[in-house]
Design an enzyme around this catalytic site. Structure first.
Site, PDB file in Angstrom:
ATOM      1  N   CYS A   2      18.702   4.894 -31.587  1.00  0.00           N
ATOM      2  CA  CYS A   2      19.596   5.174 -31.509  1.00  0.00           C
ATOM      3  C   CYS A   2      21.083   4.378 -30.899  1.00  0.00           C
ATOM      4  O   CYS A   2      21.570   3.666 -31.406  1.00  0.00           O
ATOM      5  CB  CYS A   2      19.487   5.308 -29.480  1.00  0.00           C
ATOM      6  N   ARG A  28      21.776   5.546 -38.810  1.00  0.00           N
ATOM      7  CA  ARG A  28      20.627   4.706 -38.242  1.00  0.00           C
ATOM      8  C   ARG A  28      19.606   5.427 -38.025  1.00  0.00           C
ATOM      9  O   ARG A  28      18.306   5.145 -37.024  1.00  0.00           O
ATOM     10  CB  ARG A  28      21.157   4.483 -36.786  1.00  0.00           C
ATOM     11  N   TRP A  75      17.653   8.958 -30.697  1.00  0.00           N
ATOM     12  CA  TRP A  75      16.600   9.101 -32.276  1.00  0.00           C
ATOM     13  C   TRP A  75      15.430   8.937 -30.685  1.00  0.00           C
ATOM     14  O   TRP A  75      14.745   7.883 -29.545  1.00  0.00           O
ATOM     15  CB  TRP A  75      16.215   7.472 -32.591  1.00  0.00           C
ATOM     16  N   ASN A  99      19.398   2.499 -25.505  1.00  0.00           N
ATOM     17  CA  ASN A  99      19.284   2.740 -26.751  1.00  0.00           C
ATOM     18  C   ASN A  99      18.170   1.352 -26.347  1.00  0.00           C
ATOM     19  O   ASN A  99      18.032   0.388 -26.258  1.00  0.00           O
ATOM     20  CB  ASN A  99      20.248   1.647 -27.669  1.00  0.00           C
ATOM     21  N   GLY A 100      16.380   1.670 -26.991  1.00  0.00           N
ATOM     22  CA  GLY A 100      15.412   0.415 -26.416  1.00  0.00           C
ATOM     23  C   GLY A 100      14.561   1.483 -25.656  1.00  0.00           C
ATOM     24  O   GLY A 100      14.440   2.752 -25.940  1.00  0.00           O
ATOM     25  N   GLU A 475       7.332  -0.943 -53.801  1.00  0.00           N
ATOM     26  CA  GLU A 475       9.096  -0.510 -53.069  1.00  0.00           C
ATOM     27  C   GLU A 475       9.532   0.916 -53.579  1.00  0.00           C
ATOM     28  O   GLU A 475       9.414   1.297 -53.103  1.00  0.00           O
ATOM     29  CB  GLU A 475       9.974  -1.878 -54.185  1.00  0.00           C
ATOM     30  N   LYS A 479       9.856   4.168 -51.614  1.00  0.00           N
ATOM     31  CA  LYS A 479      11.638   4.987 -51.656  1.00  0.00           C
ATOM     32  C   LYS A 479      10.628   6.377 -51.999  1.00  0.00           C
ATOM     33  O   LYS A 479      11.665   6.908 -51.006  1.00  0.00           O
ATOM     34  CB  LYS A 479      12.199   4.336 -52.470  1.00  0.00           C
ATOM     35  N   GLU A 482       9.878   8.126 -48.294  1.00  0.00           N
ATOM     36  CA  GLU A 482      10.306   7.780 -47.095  1.00  0.00           C
ATOM     37  C   GLU A 482      11.643   9.195 -47.744  1.00  0.00           C
ATOM     38  O   GLU A 482      12.476   9.787 -46.850  1.00  0.00           O
ATOM     39  CB  GLU A 482      11.211   6.392 -46.831  1.00  0.00           C
ATOM     40  N   HIS A 498     -10.766  -0.226 -58.728  1.00  0.00           N
ATOM     41  CA  HIS A 498     -11.621  -0.141 -57.583  1.00  0.00           C
ATOM     42  C   HIS A 498     -11.410   0.911 -56.303  1.00  0.00           C
ATOM     43  O   HIS A 498     -11.771   1.334 -55.557  1.00  0.00           O
ATOM     44  CB  HIS A 498     -11.317  -1.348 -56.759  1.00  0.00           C
ATOM     45  N   LYS A 593      17.715   3.600 -38.880  1.00  0.00           N
ATOM     46  CA  LYS A 593      17.761   2.625 -40.347  1.00  0.00           C
ATOM     47  C   LYS A 593      17.481   1.459 -39.654  1.00  0.00           C
ATOM     48  O   LYS A 593      17.278  -0.036 -40.245  1.00  0.00           O
ATOM     49  CB  LYS A 593      19.305   2.741 -40.462  1.00  0.00           C
TER      50      LYS A 593
HETATM   51  O1  M6R Z   1      16.705  -4.321 -41.267  1.00  0.00           O
HETATM   52  P1  M6R Z   1      15.031  -4.288 -42.061  1.00  0.00           P
HETATM   53  O2  M6R Z   1      15.379  -5.166 -43.171  1.00  0.00           O
HETATM   54  O3  M6R Z   1      14.524  -5.269 -41.090  1.00  0.00           O
HETATM   55  O4  M6R Z   1      14.221  -3.032 -41.974  1.00  0.00           O
HETATM   56  C1  M6R Z   1      12.830  -3.746 -42.317  1.00  0.00           C
HETATM   57  C2  M6R Z   1      12.329  -2.128 -42.757  1.00  0.00           C
HETATM   58  O5  M6R Z   1      12.080  -1.082 -41.700  1.00  0.00           O
HETATM   59  C3  M6R Z   1      13.397  -1.492 -44.024  1.00  0.00           C
HETATM   60  O6  M6R Z   1      13.054  -1.616 -44.785  1.00  0.00           O
HETATM   61  C4  M6R Z   1      12.747   0.158 -44.492  1.00  0.00           C
HETATM   62  O7  M6R Z   1      11.433   0.488 -44.565  1.00  0.00           O
HETATM   63  C5  M6R Z   1      13.866   0.786 -45.646  1.00  0.00           C
HETATM   64  N1  M6R Z   1      13.701   2.177 -44.758  1.00  0.00           N
HETATM   65  C6  M6R Z   1      12.971   0.612 -46.175  1.00  0.00           C
HETATM   66  O8  M6R Z   1      14.059   1.427 -47.373  1.00  0.00           O
END
Ligand code: M6R
Length: 598
Positions: A2, A28, A75, A99-100, A475, A479, A482, A498, A593
């Site tokens: 949020c 966000r 959100w 927010n929370g 990673e 990517k 997501e 395995h 985010k």
């Molecule tokens: O703000 P942070 O680095 O703590 O966030 C951690 C993860 O939420 C963040 O890296 C997330 O996995 C990204 N969307 C990946 O691209």
């Protein structure tokens, strides 16, 4: 998650402040948006499911004649995305944005219902509005009602409240969710994050947990939960408003991929000696004395950077490094000893699980160090020591430049510790070459785009790497998942036999990360095994791999520099796969985010 925006003052059109602020918080992640304002002592609310642009359209003919207004992007956590569940929430004369997550909202709702209160939405937020309304009937001021109501809440919150009966006042409070106050001349702003404020002011004060801010057009006062006055530091933001614009790029993610060489230069700056042969870090001299085990804790991409940190710390500094996901670490009762150290890594500095893991370490009395990008964030302020990545604001949900600058900090830290016992000046000097290597890799974007154009309709992909490139395989898969919504797995190549090799057929692209090192031949065997089963191989390597279907050739660099180079093709590949598929690159579905709730 949020986003909150608030304005009180007579200089600006509140509609413009709210919409500008909300647009700058879109990164966000959210599913509905709303605004509220007081006009002639009455509350007006407009909200809708969907994007801020829809809200903007909904209020295009509405002129807000007001000096006090609130905005919110939601959100969904409690209750589906819908207009009724969107914020602001009004109960009588009280209006709230939040927010929370309120963990005890079901019990509170039951109690309030028994007292005759009714609820319009499925949200936990309406319970807060209801509690404040109830307290306002027996309190002298809005801040007093807010402070009393908050004592009944369990969970996390950043809230802003307005009251028809005190039309010249906004009250804000927070616990475990971020809130920043923007300070203008006889006008004040509120926001979940700096980008929402940058067009209006650079003077800010960060609210801490269990603090309240009382804003009028003339002043801001800070209080603790007992209503006692407290003083707060005012900070000047150094980012320019331009840093949060796309600057001609189609997406923030692409802009941020291209910003990596600069982000590396900024992060290196000040952390190297004049001759580039020593690492200087802003740490207390004795901080690492007697440290036995380092716990590396983070979530998502920051966890992948931490995993690279483990390889670096063990190789260069010869210190045992254990890695754990923050969400696992915080609940598994870890064995922590007196001389252990916890390093938490986070771009936003607000990730709920990472913050909780850090707090656990502090309660257990071990030293803590944070690697953060967001200045003065909750994690940055809570840790004993802080090293900042200087990536600048990262707006795209998919982390890119934050990731490579985190890897840089782990390099700097490992070499900083190593230099006490051995000569690592050559390895340190190599760090200064990263930006130019990165530029060379970025110049292959068109080639990577062409490769993506062949595979974007595939339903799955597998990434494999070994040693320090194994976290890059993880990673790469993250990517692709997501932003392109493609099922993807990252694997240490030695694990293929395995299990995952069973997935290989002529439909499966396997992205193989090969570096010219002692285990190059082992990786080559893995590539052969994939080809023998008719899999498609996209090789990212430092020399051509003849049997691969596609080759991306990277410059030859030292072992500790390779993660920087291999990061760029996996980022660009995911980006172009998403572009060809037509998915929302900067705000992927269901993602936020800054993950400020568990
Ligand atoms: O703000 P942070 O680095 O703590 O966030 C951690 C993860 O939420 C963040 O890296 C997330 O996995 C990204 N969307 C990946 O691209």
């Amino acid at each position: 998650m949020c986003g909150i925006v608030g304005y009180i003052g007579t200089f600006r059109d509140p509609k413009e402040v709210l919409l500008t602020g909300l647009k700058h918080l879109e990164y966000r992640g959210y599913d509905s948006a709303g605004v509220a304002w007081l006009e002639n002592g009455k509350t007006h609310i407009e909200k809708c499911k969907g994007k801020v642009a829809q809200l903007e359209n909904q209020i295009k003919n509405v002129s807000i004649k007001s000096t006090i207004a609130l905005g919110h992007t939601r959100w969904a956590t409690h209750g589906k995305p819908s207009t009724i569940n969107a914020h602001p929430h009004q109960v009588g004369n009280i209006t709230v944005v939040h927010n929370g997550i309120i963990e005890n909202y079901i019990e509170l709702k039951k109690e309030l219902r028994a007292q005759g209160y009714t609820f319009q939405s499925e949200t936990d937020t309406e319970v807060i509005a209801c509690l404040i309304k109830k307290e306002s009937e027996k309190s002298k001021t809005l801040e007093e009602s807010v402070q009393k109501a908050l004592r009944k809440l369990q969970g996390s919150y950043a809230i802003v409240v307005m009251n028809e009966l005190e039309p010249e006042k906004l009250v804000a409070a927070k616990k475990a969710s971020p809130l920043v106050i923007g300070i203008g001349k006889k006008e004040y702003f509120l926001a979940s994050d700096i980008p929402a404020l940058l067009s209006f002011t650079k003077q800010v004060a960060y609210l801490d947990d269990y603090e309240t801010a009382i804003l009028t057009p003339h002043r801001v006062e800070f209080q603790n939960m007992k209503g006692e006055h407290i003083s707060k530091k005012i900070t000047t933001i150094t980012w320019s408003a331009q840093t949060i614009e796309k600057a001609g790029f189609e997406h923030f993610m692409l802009k941020e991929i291209y910003e990596q060489p600069q982000a590396i230069i900024h992060t290196l700056s000040g952390n190297l000696s004049e001759n580039h042969d020593k690492v200087l870090l802003p740490l207390e001299e004795a901080f690492f004395n007697n440290v036995q085990t380092i716990y590396l804790i983070a979530c998502g991409t920051a966890w992948h950077a931490s995993l690279i940190g483990k390889y670096l710390l063990e190789k260069f500094a010869n210190i045992r490094a254990e890695i754990d996901l923050a969400s696992e670490f915080r609940y598994r009762n870890p064995i922590l000893k007196e001389n252990d150290l916890l390093i938490v890594t986070s771009q936003s500095g607000e990730t709920a699980d990472s913050l909780a893991a850090l707090q656990l370490a502090k309660e257990r009395g071990i030293k803590t160090l944070a690697i953060c990008n967001a200045k003065e964030s909750s994690i940055a302020r809570a840790a004993d020591q802080i090293i900042y990545t200087e990536a600048g604001p990262e707006i795209g949900v998919a982390s890119t430049k934050a990731f490579t600058t985190q890897i840089l900090i782990f390099n700097l830290l490992s070499l900083y510790l190593a230099q006490k016992n051995k000569n690592v000046s050559k390895e340190i000097l190599e760090l200064t070459k990263i930006p130019s290597y990165m530029e060379q890799v970025l110049s292959q974007a068109e080639k990577i785009k062409n490769i993506a154009s062949k595979y974007y309709q595939k339903l799955a992909a597998l990434y494999m790497g070994r040693d320090i490139l194994y976290p890059i395989a993880l990673e790469g898969a993250l990517k692709l998942k997501e932003i392109a919504y493609i099922q993807a797995h990252g694997y240490p190549a030695g694990e293929m036999k395995h299990g995952p090799i069973a997935l290989v057929d002529q439909e499966l692209p396997v992205i193989a990360l090969l570096q010219n090192d002692s285990i190059f031949e082992k990786m080559m065997s893995n590539v052969e095994e994939v080809k023998a089963r008719e899999g498609i191989v996209i090789a990212i390597s430092q020399k051509p791999i003849k049997i691969a279907d596609d080759n991306i050739i990277l410059p030859l660099a030292q072992w500790h520099i390779n993660p920087f180079l291999y990061s760029i093709p996996i980022q660009l590949f995911a980006y172009y796969m998403a572009r060809f598929k037509g998915t929302d690159v900067d705000q992927p579905r269901n993602l936020a985010k800054s993950v400020t709730v568990e």
